[in-house]
Design a protein around this motif. Sequence first.
Motif, mmCIF file in Angstrom:
data_model
loop_
_atom_site.group_PDB
_atom_site.id
_atom_site.type_symbol
_atom_site.label_atom_id
_atom_site.label_comp_id
_atom_site.label_asym_id
_atom_site.label_seq_id
_atom_site.Cartn_x
_atom_site.Cartn_y
_atom_site.Cartn_z
ATOM 1 N N PRO A 1 19.924 46.431 27.373
ATOM 2 C CA PRO A 1 19.958 45.216 28.187
ATOM 3 C C PRO A 1 20.724 45.409 29.485
ATOM 4 N N LEU A 2 20.310 44.676 30.515
ATOM 5 C CA LEU A 2 21.058 44.554 31.755
ATOM 6 C C LEU A 2 21.623 43.138 31.801
ATOM 7 N N VAL A 3 22.906 43.018 32.045
ATOM 8 C CA VAL A 3 23.535 41.700 32.083
ATOM 9 C C VAL A 3 24.183 41.494 33.442
ATOM 10 N N ALA A 4 24.285 40.237 33.847
ATOM 11 C CA ALA A 4 24.937 39.920 35.119
ATOM 12 C C ALA A 4 26.446 40.040 34.963
ATOM 13 N N PRO A 5 27.147 40.436 36.020
ATOM 14 C CA PRO A 5 28.610 40.503 35.950
ATOM 15 C C PRO A 5 29.209 39.103 35.901
ATOM 16 N N THR A 6 30.418 39.023 35.387
ATOM 17 C CA THR A 6 31.134 37.761 35.484
ATOM 18 C C THR A 6 31.525 37.524 36.938
ATOM 19 N N ALA A 7 31.899 36.299 37.237
ATOM 20 C CA ALA A 7 32.320 35.988 38.608
ATOM 21 C C ALA A 7 33.499 36.847 39.022
ATOM 22 N N ALA A 8 34.433 37.078 38.100
ATOM 23 C CA ALA A 8 35.608 37.885 38.429
ATOM 24 C C ALA A 8 35.213 39.340 38.680
ATOM 25 N N GLN A 9 34.312 39.878 37.843
ATOM 26 C CA GLN A 9 33.860 41.259 38.052
ATOM 27 C C GLN A 9 33.180 41.410 39.403
ATOM 28 N N LEU A 10 32.294 40.471 39.739
ATOM 29 C CA LEU A 10 31.570 40.559 41.004
ATOM 30 C C LEU A 10 32.512 40.407 42.187
ATOM 31 N N ASP A 11 33.439 39.461 42.100
ATOM 32 C CA ASP A 11 34.363 39.227 43.218
ATOM 33 C C ASP A 11 35.204 40.465 43.507
ATOM 34 N N ALA A 12 35.609 41.176 42.464
ATOM 35 C CA ALA A 12 36.431 42.368 42.663
ATOM 36 C C ALA A 12 35.668 43.448 43.431
ATOM 37 N N VAL A 13 34.391 43.653 43.068
ATOM 38 C CA VAL A 13 33.589 44.670 43.755
ATOM 39 C C VAL A 13 33.269 44.220 45.181
ATOM 40 N N VAL A 14 32.958 42.939 45.367
ATOM 41 C CA VAL A 14 32.677 42.419 46.710
ATOM 42 C C VAL A 14 33.873 42.625 47.626
ATOM 43 N N ALA A 15 35.066 42.375 47.120
ATOM 44 C CA ALA A 15 36.265 42.542 47.940
ATOM 45 C C ALA A 15 36.411 43.983 48.409
ATOM 46 N N HIS A 16 36.151 44.921 47.516
ATOM 47 C CA HIS A 16 36.216 46.341 47.904
ATOM 48 C C HIS A 16 35.162 46.657 48.967
ATOM 49 N N LEU A 17 33.939 46.144 48.770
ATOM 50 C CA LEU A 17 32.844 46.485 49.676
ATOM 51 C C LEU A 17 32.965 45.797 51.038
ATOM 52 N N ARG A 18 33.721 44.737 51.121
ATOM 53 C CA ARG A 18 33.963 44.139 52.444
ATOM 54 C C ARG A 18 34.870 45.031 53.279
ATOM 55 N N ALA A 19 35.764 45.730 52.605
ATOM 56 C CA ALA A 19 36.688 46.619 53.319
ATOM 57 C C ALA A 19 36.108 48.012 53.534
ATOM 58 N N ASN A 20 35.211 48.430 52.649
ATOM 59 C CA ASN A 20 34.659 49.784 52.706
ATOM 60 C C ASN A 20 33.252 49.741 52.138
ATOM 61 N N ARG A 21 32.313 50.425 52.772
ATOM 62 C CA ARG A 21 30.919 50.366 52.333
ATOM 63 C C ARG A 21 30.674 51.103 51.028
ATOM 64 N N VAL A 22 31.639 51.854 50.545
ATOM 65 C CA VAL A 22 31.487 52.570 49.281
ATOM 66 C C VAL A 22 32.635 52.172 48.356
#
Length: 427
Positions: free
Chosen positions: A177-198
């Motif tokens: 199965p593929l599942v969607a991330p929780t809001a907290a999981q997604l927010d953490a990755v988004v924060a990293h990607l706003r500062a750095n593209r990788v």
Amino acid sequence: MTNRVSGRRPVIAVLCVTVLGVLLAAPPASAHTADDPPKLNLAAAERGLAAQQIYRAPGAVARYDRRQIQQALGPNMKLLVEPFTGLFAAGHNYTGENQYVDQVYSPLSTWADDHHVTLIDVTGLDVASLDGVAAGPSDIPELRRQTAYLDVTNALLAVIEHAKTGKDTFPSKPDNPLVAPTAAQLDAVVAHLRANRVYTAPGRPPAASVDAVTKRTGLTVRVAAFPPVPAGQPIVNYAPGLAKQFPNDEIFVSYGQWMEVAGAHQSALESARNYGYGRGEDAIMEWGTDPTSLIGLILDRVAELIRKHPFSRPQPTPFDLRHRISALSPWVLLGAAVLLGGGSLLAWRRHQAEAARAERVAFRRESALASASISALSAEVLHGHGGSADAAERLATASSLFDQASTAAAMREVRGIAEQAVAVMHR
């Protein structure tokens, strides 16, 4: 769908190291040497296989259900689990396919013959017996399981069963199965990607820069790289959520050797991703390519699909991996047939492996002889010996055919043209 055993070349990457090296946009050899996987210690592997039924070499990454595999192996079967080979190029573990054959494949084949066993080999994530029969994913869910989880259990069971009974079709496991991330999981990755593209998650080797592929294609990219997914856990699919947060970028989310994609060009991205796994199968399964190289191949294909309209008008329905791979030459795609819906059993046997090696030796010999004959003809033309106009034409023909020749027989024809020209000049 079913998982199927398919015939294959019993050696890795024959005649296409250069092709895939270009396709995967690998950096210079010196940039990768330190990151190469551990090189197989052949002597240690042979000692391990002599003492036990399964030998796992240091640096091996493939996972499998050990209890299930031990129960399935016959008494005359051995299993070797190797690391990825790394890229076949100067400065790496193996300078080319021939060196790998000489240092690993041929000695292991001889060892298996001498000990009267069927040797099954896992190189990276590639599963095959040294009799020349391989098993691999027959559809995208199976491919995702093998590359995201590094799980080769199903492929191993297929090769073992084929060695016992000749059977070549096997039931697939249920899709992971593929599942969607929780809001907290997604927010953490988004924060990293706003500062750095990788973004590189803990436990994952650092992902390389994507600047080069962005410059080449003009497509802006953000990448999140995660370790392989632990057995029994679902894949947390960050790609759709990240695409909503970064609507102007193409999103790549890597899990082990698997890549989820999302973005404004969704159908092209998925097509190109599937195409990339077919086109770069040796690099992904056996060499162990890095995410940036695979992203480069995928983005090149996306750019072609959205800008060059390679299929002309009218535009086709979304790219169909199975029909595309079946239409392309297996000479170029090599092992990509494992991604066909079911694949095909070519039943390679050892005599065919020996014939392939003999052809490579003959090709090298005939290439050298043809080159020498062309050089001799060139010297005659330069010295202006009789019939030089006709000889010059023959020289141009021989040189052109030399560049195109890919078999020993073709090289013999080239040599014949050059030698006949020299003979005519001395009549």
